[in-house]
Scaffold this active site. Sequence first.
Site, PDB file in Angstrom:
ATOM      1  CD1 TRP A  11     -20.879  14.788   6.615  1.00 39.60           C
ATOM      2  CD2 TRP A  11     -21.150  15.348   4.343  1.00 39.60           C
ATOM      3  NE1 TRP A  11     -19.466  15.507   6.265  1.00 39.60           N
ATOM      4  CE2 TRP A  11     -20.227  15.734   4.251  1.00 39.60           C
ATOM      5  CE3 TRP A  11     -21.891  15.134   3.295  1.00 39.60           C
ATOM      6  CZ2 TRP A  11     -19.159  16.163   3.624  1.00 39.60           C
ATOM      7  CZ3 TRP A  11     -20.792  15.698   2.461  1.00 39.60           C
ATOM      8  CH2 TRP A  11     -19.669  15.934   2.829  1.00 39.60           C
ATOM      9  CB  SER A 136     -19.438  20.071   1.987  1.00 39.90           C
ATOM     10  OG  SER A 136     -19.810  19.315   4.016  1.00 39.90           O
ATOM     11  CB  ALA A 138     -25.836  15.304   2.507  1.00 48.66           C
ATOM     12  CE  LYS A 189     -21.822  23.941  10.301  1.00 49.18           C
ATOM     13  NZ  LYS A 189     -22.634  23.492   9.603  1.00 49.18           N
ATOM     14  CB  SER A 252     -28.643  25.521   5.930  1.00 48.12           C
ATOM     15  OG  SER A 252     -28.239  25.853   7.086  1.00 48.12           O
ATOM     16  NE  ARG A 253     -29.952  18.544   8.610  1.00 52.14           N
ATOM     17  CZ  ARG A 253     -29.122  18.293   8.749  1.00 52.14           C
ATOM     18  NH1 ARG A 253     -29.166  17.974   7.588  1.00 52.14           N
ATOM     19  NH2 ARG A 253     -27.414  17.765   9.321  1.00 52.14           N
ATOM     20  CB  VAL A 277     -29.528  15.785  13.044  1.00 55.71           C
ATOM     21  CG1 VAL A 277     -28.682  16.512  14.689  1.00 55.71           C
ATOM     22  CG2 VAL A 277     -29.585  14.697  13.940  1.00 55.71           C
TER      23      VAL A 277
END
Length: 333
Positions: A11, A136, A138, A189, A252-253, A277
């Site tokens: 990011w 957002s 990255a 979230k 999304s991780r 992370v």
Amino acid sequence: MRIAVIGAGAWGSALAIHIAKRHALRLWARDHEQVEAMALDRENKRYLPGIQFPQNLQVTASLQEAIEGASLWILASPMSGLRQSLDAIKQLASPQHWPVLLWLCKGIERESGLLAHQVLEQAGAGATGGALSGPSFALETAQGLPVALVVASVHEDCAPVARQAMHHDAMRLYGNSDLIGVELGGALKNVMAIAAGVCDGLGMGNNARAALLTRGLAEIARLGQRMGAKPQTFMGLTGLGDLLLTATGSLSRNRQVGLALAKGDSIARILAGLGHVAEGVHTAEVAVQLAARFDVDMPITQAVHRLVSGELRADQALQALLARAGRQELDDF
């Protein structure tokens, strides 16, 4: 305008690439080998392979060099590294001499239960600043695709500086004075995204995911209101917007963590293979503690915590939610 981005993860690097299209920017990383590789390749192959650095973007392993002469500092550390980053900066410059500071971390400090702005206050970093948050990814930001972000600050001169630096090309920037709401929405979230990944991984369908996210947002708003946030914040970019992106997007991780948990993988194995992370894993535990402190009912958050801690399997966590008694929807608020 000269800008410093402190932290060269995905990011931080993405924002640096966007900003450097218009402004001189120094991107700092602690790892000397990573800095040498980025300087040679003119890209961050570790996190954003294939995205070339603009000419105005310079990389450095010297924090002093990065921040010197900059009129905006952007702190791009994860929540777990926030205090360490602040301490390193304070050794080089007294907070009363800092320019505008923006922080990107989305989480709750595990040891203290504090949000990012509260950590800054406790650490004595009382400079003009705010949280930069919103839906957002990255990679998409680095690719120049449209994105809308929020600058949350109690300082009136923070958002204008941020807009001067970033409100160009495909990026839109909005202001908000509700730091608690913006930071809490950005943190929680991630927990709901893990739950959504589990839901989809178990094949529960679109109806179930819609119900889960709606009730998850209600949990976030309940806790936020008890902590002093404005209810309307959770209907905006850093509430509903960030939740929808993180819970449904393939990049999304935290969603990936949920999908893997649904398959029966252990949390240790999942995190080892992720390479990035996933803030929701640790945030779930702290959020449960906050819920108890403020006497707020957060069943989805509790289920995610019990799941990532190994207390429940994915199917058991789902059954625990389905077994709850019915209630009036608007009794939550």
